[in-house]
Design a protein around this motif. Structure first.
Motif, PDB file in Angstrom:
ATOM      1  N   THR A  17       0.840  -1.202   0.000  1.00 22.32           N
ATOM      2  CA  THR A  17       0.000   0.000   0.000  1.00 22.32           C
ATOM      3  C   THR A  17       0.868   1.243   0.000  1.00 22.32           C
ATOM      4  O   THR A  17       1.730   1.403   0.864  1.00 22.32           O
ATOM      5  N   MET A  18       0.622   2.090  -1.000  1.00 23.42           N
ATOM      6  CA  MET A  18       1.238   3.421  -0.984  1.00 23.42           C
ATOM      7  C   MET A  18       0.165   4.341  -0.439  1.00 23.42           C
ATOM      8  O   MET A  18      -0.962   4.336  -0.924  1.00 23.42           O
ATOM      9  N   SER A  19       0.512   5.113   0.621  1.00 25.89           N
ATOM     10  CA  SER A  19      -0.557   5.935   1.181  1.00 25.89           C
ATOM     11  C   SER A  19      -0.094   7.344   1.497  1.00 25.89           C
ATOM     12  O   SER A  19       1.059   7.567   1.875  1.00 25.89           O
ATOM     13  N   PRO A  54      -3.842   5.882  -9.977  1.00 27.04           N
ATOM     14  CA  PRO A  54      -3.877   5.792  -8.508  1.00 27.04           C
ATOM     15  C   PRO A  54      -5.277   5.519  -7.989  1.00 27.04           C
ATOM     16  O   PRO A  54      -6.263   5.833  -8.655  1.00 27.04           O
ATOM     17  N   ASP A  55      -5.364   4.929  -6.793  1.00 23.71           N
ATOM     18  CA  ASP A  55      -6.676   4.737  -6.163  1.00 23.71           C
ATOM     19  C   ASP A  55      -7.160   6.051  -5.560  1.00 23.71           C
ATOM     20  O   ASP A  55      -8.353   6.295  -5.454  1.00 23.71           O
ATOM     21  N   ARG A 206       5.504   4.725   2.010  1.00 27.68           N
ATOM     22  CA  ARG A 206       5.272   5.992   2.724  1.00 27.68           C
ATOM     23  C   ARG A 206       6.435   6.943   2.517  1.00 27.68           C
ATOM     24  O   ARG A 206       7.584   6.506   2.414  1.00 27.68           O
ATOM     25  N   LEU A 207       6.087   8.223   2.525  1.00 26.98           N
ATOM     26  CA  LEU A 207       7.132   9.234   2.395  1.00 26.98           C
ATOM     27  C   LEU A 207       7.851   9.396   3.729  1.00 26.98           C
ATOM     28  O   LEU A 207       7.204   9.580   4.765  1.00 26.98           O
ATOM     29  N   VAL A 208       9.173   9.286   3.709  1.00 26.97           N
ATOM     30  CA  VAL A 208       9.938   9.523   4.938  1.00 26.97           C
ATOM     31  C   VAL A 208      10.342  10.992   4.981  1.00 26.97           C
ATOM     32  O   VAL A 208      10.143  11.685   5.966  1.00 26.97           O
ATOM     33  N   PHE A 209      10.918  11.484   3.889  1.00 27.84           N
ATOM     34  CA  PHE A 209      11.196  12.923   3.781  1.00 27.84           C
ATOM     35  C   PHE A 209      11.368  13.323   2.332  1.00 27.84           C
ATOM     36  O   PHE A 209      11.630  12.484   1.463  1.00 27.84           O
ATOM     37  N   SER A 210      11.193  14.603   2.093  1.00 25.70           N
ATOM     38  CA  SER A 210      11.477  15.173   0.774  1.00 25.70           C
ATOM     39  C   SER A 210      11.986  16.572   1.050  1.00 25.70           C
ATOM     40  O   SER A 210      11.233  17.443   1.481  1.00 25.70           O
TER      41      SER A 210
END
Ligand code: ATP
Length: 288
Positions: A17-19, A54-55, A206-210
């Motif tokens: 799952t990408m959320s 994407p969903d 999940r995004l950790v950082f950008s």
């Protein structure tokens, strides 16, 4: 304006799952996308390219919304896939004749220059090319229609160290043009050390950082100390703690806070991007 905006993106594939993926790729800079195997880098890139629906959430490129019906924005993108997206039984020249007409800004002279520079044989069939040759060919095709955005999925994978460096130099040259932007995924954090301005790190969808590479390197710190320092609260402060008979080491995402907490009882080390990726993948918590 940002080159790419990703807002609340979600996509599920069975157990993956990408959320809540939200971040932007600023125009005029090189952004490196990193994450362990299966983190979702290719899924994210394919969603930006409109190849995966994407969903949830939205992606826009140069302010234009990405969707299955919207193809125009791709004129501005040079896309390099990590898969072979060409017809294997064609020669490089024949494949180029199929690709070029899709791009009004196709530059035959520039294409020839890249073919020469990369020493690619026009009459060779794609199926007979090595992995590195196919990657070079992808790069030649992608660059020859004057894209203002390059999106590359692991472009340095399969390249020998000499050409890898040449490619990074080529990217550094391409980005000199003010309006040019690059997003590329890689497993090799040394690629990012060399050329990236921004780093986007995803882990398990999940995004950790950008953030800018400099800000990231400035905020993280490796802490090393004796086990007596490790109580329950302290454990929550650090990522990916490793313990041995001699003591522990862990990563703090807040350098100042770590120095206040541990003072002179601990030793500190500047982490590399690889260290940050390693400890975070082990610890799994996003930056505070
Ligand atoms: N078309 C698909 N059908 C089912 N599952 C998929 C599909 N595409 C990707 N996945 C799954 O989604 C997850 C993320 O895959 P993805 O290729 O985006 O990761 P990645 O970060 O690019 O990995 P790697 O570094 O290994 O290339 C994986 O668990 C993968 O098996």
């Amino acid at each position: 304006m940002n080159a790419i905006e990703v807002e609340g993106l979600g996509k599920s594939y069975g157990s993956f799952t990408m959320s809540e993926m939200s971040f932007s790729v600023p125009r005029g800079y090189i952004t490196g996308l990193i994450g362990p195997n299966g983190a979702g880098k290719s899924t994210l890139i394919k969603t930006i390219m409109g190849m995966v629906v994407p969903d949830k959430g939205e992606v826009s490129v140069f302010g234009r919304s990405v969707g299955p019906q919207e193809g125009d924005y791709k004129q501005d993108i040079g896309y390099i896939s990590d898969e072979n997206i060409f017809y294997d039984y064609l020669t490089l020249e024949q494949m180029k004749r199929i690709v070029a007409p899709f791009y009004p800004r196709w530059d035959e002279e520039l294409y020839r220059r890249y073919m020469d520079q990369f020493e690619l044989p026009s009459r060779k069939k794609i199926k007979d090319c090595s992995k590195g040759m196919k990657m070079k060919y992808s790069i030649a095709l992608a660059m020859s229609h004057h894209p203002s955005l390059l999106i590359m999925d692991e472009p340095t994978a399969g390249l020998d160290p000499v050409f890898r460096r040449e490619l990074l130099d080529l990217l550094a040259e391409y980005i000199l043009e003010e309006e040019h932007t690059i997003l590329f995924s890689t497993h090799l954090t040394t690629d990012l050390d060399r050329v990236a301005d921004y780093v986007t790190f995803i882990n398990r969808g999940r995004l950790v950082f950008s953030d800018t590479k400099d800000d990231i390197l400035e905020s993280y710190l490796i802490v090393k100390g004796g086990k007596d320092l490790l109580d329950g609260d302290i454990r929550n402060e650090l990522l990916g703690i490793r313990e041995s008979d001699l003591g522990f080491e862990g990563l703090s995402s807040d350098r100042k806070r770590a120095q206040q907490l541990f003072g002179d009882k601990a030793l500190y080390e500047q982490p590399t991007l690889e260290d940050i990726m390693y400890f975070t993948a082990k610890g799994g918590k996003p930056r505070a």
